[in-house]
Write an enzyme that holds these catalytic residues in place. Structure first.
Site, PDB file in Angstrom:
ATOM      1  N   PHE A  22       0.859  -1.183   0.000  1.00  9.52           N
ATOM      2  CA  PHE A  22       0.000   0.000   0.000  1.00  9.52           C
ATOM      3  C   PHE A  22       0.895   1.232   0.000  1.00  9.52           C
ATOM      4  CE2 PHE A  22      -3.213   2.967   1.584  1.00  9.52           C
ATOM      5  CZ  PHE A  22      -4.291   2.598   0.792  1.00  9.52           C
ATOM      6  N   ALA A  54       0.219  -2.096   5.781  1.00  9.05           N
ATOM      7  CA  ALA A  54       1.012  -2.043   7.014  1.00  9.05           C
ATOM      8  C   ALA A  54       0.447  -2.950   8.101  1.00  9.05           C
ATOM      9  CB  ALA A  54       1.097  -0.606   7.518  1.00  9.05           C
ATOM     10  N   GLU A  56      -0.643  -5.834   7.963  1.00  4.06           N
ATOM     11  CA  GLU A  56      -0.213  -7.221   7.786  1.00  4.06           C
ATOM     12  C   GLU A  56       1.267  -7.442   8.107  1.00  4.06           C
ATOM     13  OE1 GLU A  56      -3.929  -6.470   6.154  1.00  4.06           O
ATOM     14  OE2 GLU A  56      -2.123  -5.541   5.339  1.00  4.06           O
ATOM     15  N   THR A  84      -9.859  10.180   8.531  1.00  3.76           N
ATOM     16  CA  THR A  84     -10.556   9.376   9.545  1.00  3.76           C
ATOM     17  C   THR A  84      -9.575   8.908  10.620  1.00  3.76           C
ATOM     18  OG1 THR A  84     -10.182   7.258   8.447  1.00  3.76           O
ATOM     19  CG2 THR A  84     -12.117   8.527   7.739  1.00  3.76           C
ATOM     20  N   HIS A  86      -8.708   5.965  11.076  1.00  7.27           N
ATOM     21  CA  HIS A  86      -8.033   4.770  10.566  1.00  7.27           C
ATOM     22  C   HIS A  86      -6.509   4.896  10.685  1.00  7.27           C
ATOM     23  CE1 HIS A  86      -7.708   1.137   8.142  1.00  7.27           C
ATOM     24  NE2 HIS A  86      -6.815   1.752   7.393  1.00  7.27           N
ATOM     25  N   PHE A 111      12.266  -0.960  12.505  1.00 10.12           N
ATOM     26  CA  PHE A 111      10.987  -0.345  12.139  1.00 10.12           C
ATOM     27  C   PHE A 111      11.227   0.770  11.133  1.00 10.12           C
ATOM     28  CE2 PHE A 111       7.332   2.465  12.916  1.00 10.12           C
ATOM     29  CZ  PHE A 111       6.287   1.551  12.942  1.00 10.12           C
TER      30      PHE A 111
END
Length: 152
Positions: A22, A54, A56, A84, A86, A111
């Site tokens: 994504f 992300a 997953e 939102t 999210h 990370f």
């Protein structure tokens, strides 16, 4: 007193990369930066696992840890803020998921998941203007693999 410092030259290290597809325009650049950095240190045992988003990343990272084939795992992705909640949910849960795996693991996990307000910030951090976070995170992983080898 003994001091331990991570080195970038970690011979024959096997690296797993988990990348979210994504926001692929950004994540492709992160993968390129990471793999180019690893190639500078002659690391050829690099496997790249693509996941849809992300969210997953922690699951696939857990699966790679279970394989016990890698000296370190690099996570890459780009979460860009929308209108939102999210964004906040994804960022918090992915960061917590990766951190929890890192704390339970015997190998380092770094990370490299960008969390930005807009696409411009993400592109800048993927190497458009400044350093590529994929490359920076790969360097951190090499240092942590080196330190891990020194203490084990």
């Amino acid at each position: 007193m003994k001091e331990f410092t991570g080195k970038f030259n970690v011979q024959s290290a096997e690296i797993g990369i988990v990348v979210a597809d994504f926001n692929e325009t950004v994540t492709k650049q992160l993968v390129q930066g990471a793999t180019e950095m690893l190639a500078k240190f002659d690391l050829e045992n690099v496997d790249v696992y693509h996941v849809p988003g992300a969210f997953e990343i922690p699951f696939m990272t857990k699966q790679l840890l279970a394989k016990k084939e890698y000296d370190g795992i690099l996570t890459l992705g780009a979460v860009i803020k929308g209108e939102t909640d999210h964004y906040d949910l994804i960022c918090q849960n992915v960061a917590s998921g990766v951190m929890n795996l890192n704390l339970k693991s015997n190998i380092p996990i770094t990370f490299g998941i960008l969390t930005t307000d807009n696409i411009e910030q993400a592109m800048q951090r993927a190497g458009l203007k400044a350093g590529n976070e994929g490359a920076i995170t790969a360097q951190s992983l090499l240092e942590m693999i080196s330190l891990n080898r020194q203490i084990n």
